[in-house]
Scaffold this active site. Structure first.
Site, PDB file in Angstrom:
ATOM      1  CG  ASP A 296      -2.045   0.995   1.132  1.00  0.00           C
ATOM      2  OD1 ASP A 296      -2.383   1.398   0.009  1.00  0.00           O
ATOM      3  OD2 ASP A 296      -2.572   1.402   2.180  1.00  0.00           O
TER       4      ASP A 296
ATOM      5  CB  CYS B 296     -21.275 -10.754  -3.728  1.00  0.00           C
ATOM      6  SG  CYS B 296     -19.774 -10.126  -2.952  1.00  0.00           S
TER       7      CYS B 296
ATOM      8  CB  CYS C 196     -15.369   6.320   2.021  1.00  0.00           C
ATOM      9  SG  CYS C 196     -14.769   4.931   3.006  1.00  0.00           S
TER      10      CYS C 196
ATOM     11  CB  CYS D 265     -18.889  -2.110   4.066  1.00  0.00           C
ATOM     12  SG  CYS D 265     -17.116  -1.795   3.960  1.00  0.00           S
TER      13      CYS D 265
END
Length: 365
Positions: A146, A200, A226, A256
Site C-alpha cells: 500500500d 456475493c 467514505c 461494510c
C-alpha cells in the site's frame, strides 16, 4: 543475473511455504496484465471520486501497468496477512455494532488498533524476497505494501486470492475480508494461479449499511463520502453535511465489513503485531480527546493512526463528541471536554469543536 534457470514450479511452491512461515496466510502469483482494470480506474479518477488523494492520479495508468512501474516485472507475488487479534471473540461483529450505539465509545477501525501494517508486511515481504535470492541468486524485485501506485486488489483478484466484493474490498471464502495485502513484483516467469469466482450473489448488505452511502452500487465507491477517507485521508475540514453521519467513528469505518456474511469466516492473526494497543477497542472519546500532542505521539508510536497527526485526531473526536448529543443530550462531561478545546491553536480543531458544541446546545433546547 541468475546463474542458471531455476525450477520455476518448484520455486513457486517453495515461495508459498516460506511465506506461511513468515506469518502470511496465503501467497499466490499473477501475471501483470491489468488492461481490464484500466477503464474503471480512468472513470473513477475522471469523476473525482478519489477526493484529495492526489497520489491516486499522479501516476496515471502506470498504476495498472506494473511492468512500467518496475521495468522487467513479469509476475506479482500477492500475499495475504490476517489481522483480527488472536483473542478476538466469536461474536466480534456484534460487539462492534454495540460499540456504535454507545454515545461515549470511540470506535477505531480494527486494523488500526495494533501496529502499523505497512511496517509489518514490508519487513516480512523483504525477508521473503531475500529468502528467494538466497535460493536462486540475484533477481529483480521490488516490495510493496500500500506504498506505491500498485493496483493491489485487481492483482490479488487475478492471483486467485479472492474476488472483489460489492464494497470494492477483496473477499475470500475462507477468510472474509479482514486481512492486509502486500506484493513483490518480480522478473521471474513463475507459474500463475487461477482467479477465484465471485460469491456475493444477490447480497446488498454492505451497500445498504454504509452510513454515508459512499457505495454507489456494486463495485462503485465514492471515496469522498467514505468515512475511512473522511477521518484518515482528508486533511481539511470534514463537510458539515457528512459530519452527523459519521457517528462515533473516529478513525476509519468497518461497517461494510462487519455486516458482510463472509466475515463469519474471518481468520485471527498469526503474528502478535496486530494485538490491540492502548485499549483502542474499548476507549471513550472523552479520554482520547484529552490526550496532549505529546501523549498522542508517545502512545501511538508505531501505530497507523499517528500518520494523521494530533490535529486531525482532535478534529475526528470533536465530530464524534458532537454526534453524542443525539443519544447523550446535555452530557456535562462531554460538553466540558469540548469546551476545554475551544481555544485550541488550530483553526481546524476550533471549527469542529464549535460545531460539536452547537449540536449539544441545539439538543438541549
Amino acid at each position: 543475473m541468475l546463474s542458471s534457470q531455476p525450477d520455476l514450479p518448484a520455486l513457486a511452491r517453495a515461495i508459498k511455504q516460506w511465506g506461511v512461515r513468515l506469518g502470511f496466510a496465503d501467497l499466490r502469483i499473477a501475471d501483470v496484465d491489468l488492461t481490464h482494470a484500466e477503464a474503471g480506474l480512468q472513470e473513477w479518477l475522471a469523476q473525482g471520486r478519489h477526493g484529495e488523494m492526489d497520489y491516486m492520479a499522479s501516476h496515471g495508468l502506470k498504476r495498472a501497468r506494473p511492468a512500467e512501474l518496475v521495468p522487467g516485472t513479469v509476475r506479482v507475488i500477492s500475499a495475504r496477512m490476517d489481522y483480527l487479534p488472536a483473542a478476538t471473540a466469536p461474536d466480534w461483529r456484534e460487539h462492534e455494532t454495540r460499540r456504535l450505539r454507545d454515545p461515549n465509545a470511540a470506535v477505531v477501525s480494527i486494523y488500526a488498533r495494533g501496529r502499523d501494517y505497512h511496517k509489518v508486511l514490508r519487513s516480512r515481504l523483504q525477508q521473503l524476497a531475500e529468502r528467494i535470492q538466497a535460493e536462486i541468486g540475484v533477481f529483480g524485485y521490488r516490495v510493496f505494501t500500500d506504498s506505491a501506485p500498485v493496483m493491489e486488489l485487481p492483482l490479488a483478484e487475478k492471483a486467485g486470492m479472492g474476488w472483489r466484493g460489492k464494497h470494492t474490498l477483496l473477499l475470500n471464502r475462507e477468510a472474509g475480508s479482514m486481512f492486509f495485502l502486500g506484493e513483490i513484483l518480480v522478473d521471474l516467469p513463475l507459474p500463475v494461479d487461477q482467479p477465484a469466482s465471485a460469491h456475493c450473489g444477490q447480497c446488498q448488505a454492505c451497500i445498504e449499511v454504509c452510513p454515508t452511502q459512499a457505495i454507489l452500487g456494486p463495485g462503485k465507491l465514492d471515496a469522498r463520502r467514505c468515512i475511512s477517507y473522511l477521518t484518515i485521508e482528508l486533511k481539511s475540514s470534514i463537510p458539515p453535511e457528512l459530519r452527523p453521519l459519521i457517528g462515533n467513528r473516529v478513525y476509519g469505518c468497518d461497517d461494510c465489513q462487519t455486516v458482510c456474511p463472509w466475515n463469519k469466516f474471518a481468520q485471527r492473526a498469526s503474528v502478535p503485531d496486530f494485538e490491540e494497543r492502548n485499549g483502542l477497542g474499548s476507549a471513550s472519546m472523552i479520554d482520547l480527546f484529552a490526550w496532549s500532542e505529546e501523549e498522542f505521539n508517545r502512545r501511538l508510536e508505531g501505530s497507523p493512526i499517528r500518520r494523521i497527526g494530533h490535529e486531525r485526531w482532535l478534529r475526528n473526536l470533536a465530530v464524534g463528541l458532537g454526534n453524542a448529543a443525539d443519544k447523550a443530550r446535555g452530557d456535562a462531561a462531554i460538553v466540558a471536554s469540548l469546551q476545554a478545546r475551544l481555544a485550541h491553536p488550530s483553526a481546524l480543531v476550533r471549527e469542529h469543536v464549535e460545531w460539536a458544541l452547537a449540536r449539544h446546545a441545539a439538543a438541549a433546547r
